[in-house]
Design a protein around this motif. Structure first.
Motif: not given
Length: 108
Positions: A65-94
């Motif tokens: 599993f790959w887990v990514c958390l934004n620990l900030s009150s600020k949004p980030f555009k193109k923040a991460v490269k999302v790996p291939q796989g089944q999205i269990l929580l969250g959205n598929p965008t970067r």
């Protein structure tokens, strides 16, 4: 209420984060690699360009599993490269909204 008498308080289901924590609990039940399984073989912190974004991989021999958390009150555009796989929580965008998260079951 007398001592050792059964408490009849009804569970609260209309709380702000009830759905989120319920989803996490279901994932822990469904996937042993997301719980406290003795089979857990991998925990790998991954580098992030932003100190407010926490990324890690964890898993067992069968499930990764790959887990990514934004620990900030600020949004980030193109923040991460999302790996291939089944999205269990969250959205598929970067993009990551404030306090956003992603959990992806990686393809073997």
């Amino acid at each position: 209420l007398k001592f050792l008498e059964k408490d009849t308080i009804q569970p609260q289901t209309d709380l702000d984060y009830y759905g989120f924590y319920r989803s996490l609990g279901q994932l822990r039940t469904q996937y042993s690699a997301l719980g406290t399984s003795p089979e857990l073989t991998t925990f790998q912190p991954l580098k992030s360009k932003n100190k407010n974004i926490l990324i890690f991989k964890r898993g067992t021999a069968d499930q990764q599993f790959w887990v990514c958390l934004n620990l900030s009150s600020k949004p980030f555009k193109k923040a991460v490269k999302v790996p291939q796989g089944q999205i269990l929580l969250g959205n598929p965008t970067r993009n990551l909204d404030a306090w956003d998260y992603k959990v992806i079951k990686l393809q073997n």
